[in-house]
Each structure stands twice: as C-alpha cells, then as structure tokens.
Design a protein around this motif. Structure first.
Motif, mmCIF file in Angstrom:
data_model
loop_
_atom_site.group_PDB
_atom_site.id
_atom_site.type_symbol
_atom_site.label_atom_id
_atom_site.label_comp_id
_atom_site.label_asym_id
_atom_site.label_seq_id
_atom_site.Cartn_x
_atom_site.Cartn_y
_atom_site.Cartn_z
ATOM 1 N N ARG A 124 0.847 -1.188 0.000
ATOM 2 C CA ARG A 124 0.000 0.000 0.000
ATOM 3 C C ARG A 124 0.882 1.236 0.000
ATOM 4 N NH1 ARG A 124 -3.676 1.483 5.097
ATOM 5 N NH2 ARG A 124 -1.769 2.601 5.668
ATOM 6 N N ARG A 125 1.063 1.817 -1.168
ATOM 7 C CA ARG A 125 1.832 3.044 -1.292
ATOM 8 C C ARG A 125 0.960 4.222 -0.871
ATOM 9 N NH1 ARG A 125 3.690 3.594 -7.185
ATOM 10 N NH2 ARG A 125 1.466 4.062 -7.431
ATOM 11 N N ALA A 126 1.531 5.211 -0.203
ATOM 12 C CA ALA A 126 0.752 6.360 0.273
ATOM 13 C C ALA A 126 1.095 7.615 -0.518
ATOM 14 C CB ALA A 126 1.016 6.599 1.759
ATOM 15 N N GLU A 127 0.067 8.390 -0.853
ATOM 16 C CA GLU A 127 0.229 9.670 -1.530
ATOM 17 C C GLU A 127 -0.628 10.704 -0.812
ATOM 18 O OE1 GLU A 127 2.206 10.505 -3.906
ATOM 19 O OE2 GLU A 127 2.958 8.537 -4.536
ATOM 20 N N PRO A 128 -0.195 11.975 -0.804
ATOM 21 C CA PRO A 128 -0.988 13.012 -0.123
ATOM 22 C C PRO A 128 -2.306 13.279 -0.838
ATOM 23 C CG PRO A 128 0.872 13.985 -1.290
ATOM 24 C CD PRO A 128 1.063 12.503 -1.350
ATOM 25 N N ARG A 129 -3.313 13.672 -0.061
ATOM 26 C CA ARG A 129 -4.622 13.980 -0.639
ATOM 27 C C ARG A 129 -4.640 15.328 -1.329
ATOM 28 N NH1 ARG A 129 -9.521 11.935 3.295
ATOM 29 N NH2 ARG A 129 -8.723 9.834 3.674
ATOM 30 N N ASP A 130 -3.745 16.239 -0.918
ATOM 31 C CA ASP A 130 -3.711 17.575 -1.500
ATOM 32 C C ASP A 130 -2.280 18.100 -1.402
ATOM 33 O OD1 ASP A 130 -3.391 18.703 1.204
ATOM 34 O OD2 ASP A 130 -5.531 18.280 1.456
ATOM 35 N N ASP A 131 -2.078 19.361 -1.739
ATOM 36 C CA ASP A 131 -0.733 19.940 -1.812
ATOM 37 C C ASP A 131 -0.240 20.525 -0.488
ATOM 38 O OD1 ASP A 131 -0.561 19.329 -4.515
ATOM 39 O OD2 ASP A 131 -1.483 21.241 -5.114
ATOM 40 N N ARG A 132 -1.028 20.415 0.563
ATOM 41 C CA ARG A 132 -0.606 20.994 1.840
ATOM 42 C C ARG A 132 0.549 20.197 2.444
ATOM 43 N NH1 ARG A 132 -5.420 20.870 5.651
ATOM 44 N NH2 ARG A 132 -5.676 18.852 4.611
ATOM 45 N N LEU A 133 1.387 20.914 3.198
ATOM 46 C CA LEU A 133 2.552 20.286 3.831
ATOM 47 C C LEU A 133 2.129 19.170 4.772
ATOM 48 C CD1 LEU A 133 5.626 20.241 4.348
ATOM 49 C CD2 LEU A 133 5.252 21.987 6.118
ATOM 50 N N LEU A 134 1.054 19.369 5.539
ATOM 51 C CA LEU A 134 0.608 18.351 6.480
ATOM 52 C C LEU A 134 0.218 17.069 5.746
ATOM 53 C CD1 LEU A 134 -0.163 17.382 9.308
ATOM 54 C CD2 LEU A 134 -2.415 18.428 8.964
ATOM 55 N N SER A 135 -0.523 17.199 4.660
ATOM 56 C CA SER A 135 -0.917 16.013 3.893
ATOM 57 C C SER A 135 0.304 15.259 3.402
ATOM 58 C CB SER A 135 -1.789 16.409 2.700
ATOM 59 O OG SER A 135 -3.040 16.890 3.115
ATOM 60 N N ARG A 136 1.296 15.995 2.944
ATOM 61 C CA ARG A 136 2.513 15.349 2.453
ATOM 62 C C ARG A 136 3.248 14.639 3.582
ATOM 63 N NH1 ARG A 136 7.614 18.137 -0.675
ATOM 64 N NH2 ARG A 136 8.380 16.218 -1.652
ATOM 65 N N ALA A 137 3.362 15.295 4.735
ATOM 66 C CA ALA A 137 4.064 14.694 5.865
ATOM 67 C C ALA A 137 3.340 13.443 6.362
ATOM 68 C CB ALA A 137 4.202 15.718 6.991
ATOM 69 N N VAL A 138 2.011 13.495 6.429
ATOM 70 C CA VAL A 138 1.242 12.330 6.887
ATOM 71 C C VAL A 138 1.431 11.160 5.939
ATOM 72 C CG1 VAL A 138 -1.090 11.438 7.213
ATOM 73 C CG2 VAL A 138 -0.457 13.643 8.194
#
Length: 336
Positions: A124-138
């Motif tokens: 299960r590869r993970a990708e951010p839901r949007d361009d926000r820094l928090l989404s990327r970090a999560v």
C-alpha cells in the motif's frame, strides 16, 4: 493459461463522493476478465452524492452493483457483500485508494500460485490527498517504519513474505465458510480480527510486494489524529470484545512511550533518577525522530519536512498511545 476463477470485489462505502469516482475508474480499468468479475459496492446510505455517482457508473457498467447497508457499519457492509457475492475468490477494496490495472488479476494469481495461502495482498503506497505540507508529511509517515512499525504492506519488502495481515485482502471463499464472517461488533480492526482468526485456524497470509495500490491517508489534522487514536483504541478494545489479542507487538510500542511520559510527569518532580532516565529516553527518541526526518527531507528535497515530520511522528505516537490506553482501561459498555 489457467482459467481465472470468478472474482467478487466487495467494497464498503459511506459518504465518499470525493473519492469514489477515481476509485471506480481504477477498479473498472483492471484487466481481470470481464466475464469472471462482479463488483459489489455496499453503501451505507450515503447522503453526500456518493450514491448518485455510483448509480451512474452502475447504469453504464453491468459488472457493478450497489448494495444497501442501512446503518453504514463497515463489518456489516463486508458481510452483506460476501453473502450476496458469487465469487470463488473474494477481494476487499478500500475507496480511499486507487489500484493498478493488474491488481485484481495478480492478487488472484498469487492465490493460485501459492496453494498454502488463504489471503493475498500487496504493498500500500501512500500519496498526499492535496498539496498541503501536512498532507505530504502524513503520507510520508504512513509508510515509514517509525510510524508503521514492521507492517510489511506499508513499509514494503524485497520479496513475498508471510505476514500477520495485509491491506484489504484477497481471500478464497472457503475461508469464510471455514472461520466465519467479519465480527460485526468491531467498528474498526475487523480485518485484523478476521486475519488473526484465520492464522489461529492454521491459515496463512501472503504479502506480494510488487502488487501495488495507492492509498490517500487523512491529511486534515483533526481527521488524522482522530483516525490514529481510533485505530489504536479498537486494536485494544476489539481484543477485549472478542476475548483474545488481535493485534501485533508493534501496537504496544506507542503505549509504552505514552505510559513512560505519564510516569515521568508524575514521578519526575520527586526523583532525580526518574528525571535522568526520562531525559535519556526523550533525547534518544528526539534524535531518532530528527535523523529520520532529516533523511526524509533530504530525499524529498523539501526542508520544510524537517519541521513537519517530527510533529507528525510525535502526534502519531501520542495519539496511538492514548488510544491504546483508553481501549484497555475504558469500562465495559462505554465506547466513543
């Protein structure tokens, strides 16, 4: 080529208007033989437009059916789908993911190639839901050992591995005939419980790393913390409910961390030894987190992650630890 068995895809769903179209596009683009496939989306009477989206897809796609699930319980949805399905093989999919076009076929072929496997899954590869820094970090934390532990389906592996659980899962139908369906008392972690029951019966679960889907973890701060807390809560509360441990040793690590912090807070003011031990543990923990975060920031070429990653790692460990403690200590009959 060996004829593939009839496959039933079971999808629990509730209020997923923002994800369901991309999800269905990826499932319907799979190369599994159309005459050997049915797709059952079990909807919890969504009221955000999900049902209308699914209905449009179903009108154009005879393989897809929408099944009603009043009450939107996930384990009930899974059981309704399994009972209503016709497949010799049943695969569970999650709406918060998209799947490579060979995902279904390769999961089934994994079962066929490994007669001793009862359940097959991939990475299960993970990708951010949007361009926000928090989404990327999560999303980056979601597949890092510091947050995911040794869960192979999240951190990956170099070769197929026998594991304790996988994301979703592709099961032989006879598994449910043998051990029963998902436990409807469990709001979460019903997959962990079923897989633990499967392994206890002598069954085996295989993770094949080059079978890949892309998952979109919760990127909103409140959603992320709540999801982490409830995942931990149900690992422990669910174990109490079914009367046996359904998790892994990795579930205890954040609990130990939070218990240590609480103990140091209470005992530290009156004990120099406790303060010294706590200081050493926190310094070591901080060093590990900072080094890991620095490596991620360098790999991703984004210095902001050097700040964001420690926050996400710490929040993950604290929320999971508190959820674990509540799941253990909460009186019977009380649930959030």
């Amino acid at each position: 080529m060996t004829r593939l068995p009839f496959l039933s895809v079971v999808i629990p769903c509730w209020n997923e208007a923002g994800f369901v179209a991309d999800f269905l596009d990826s499932v319907l683009a799979n190369d599994y033989p159309a005459d050997r496939l049915e797709i059952l989306l079990v909807d919890g009477m969504s009221d955000d437009g999900t049902r209308e989206i699914v209905q449009k897809y179903a009108e154009a796609e005879p393989r897809l059916r929408m099944v009603d699930n009043p009450g939107h319980s996930k384990p009930v949805a899974l059981n309704l789908g399994i009972i209503d399905s016709r497949g010799d093989v049943i695969i569970r999919l999650d709406v918060h993911a998209v799947y490579q076009n060979d995902y279904l076929r390769r999961c089934v072929q994994g079962l066929m190639a490994h007669p001793d496997a009862d359940n097959v899954g991939g990475t299960r590869r993970a990708e951010p839901r949007d361009d926000r820094l928090l989404s990327r970090a999560v999303s980056l934390a979601n597949t890092h050992p510091l947050a995911a532990g040794n869960a192979k389906y999240r951190i990956g592996a170099s070769s197929p591995k026998w594991v304790d659980t996988v994301f979703g899962g592709c099961y032989r139908r006879e598994v449910f005939d043998r051990i029963g369906l998902f436990d409807e008392r469990l709001d979460r972690t019903q997959d962990l419980e079923l897989n633990q029951r499967l392994r206890a019966s002598g069954g085996k679960i295989l993770m094949i790393p080059d079978i890949v889907c892309t998952y979109y973890p919760r990127g909103d701060w409140r959603e992320f913390v709540t999801w982490t807390y409830r995942s931990a809560y149900w690992a422990f509360r669910g174990s109490r409910t079914v009367g046996r441990w359904i998790g892994s040793w990795r579930n205890f690590v954040p609990l130990g961390f939070v218990a240590g912090l609480a103990g140091a807070t209470v005992l530290g003011p009156g004990s120099k030894f406790v303060r010294q031990v706590a200081g050493t543990v926190l310094a070591t923990y901080g060093g590990i987190v900072l080094v890991s975060s620095a490596r991620i920031a360098a790999r991703e070429k984004d210095a902001r992650l050097l700040v964001a990653m420690p926050v996400v790692f710490f929040a993950t460990h604290v929320a999971y630890g508190i959820g674990s403690a509540v799941g253990i200590l909460e009186p019977d009959g009380e649930q959030p």
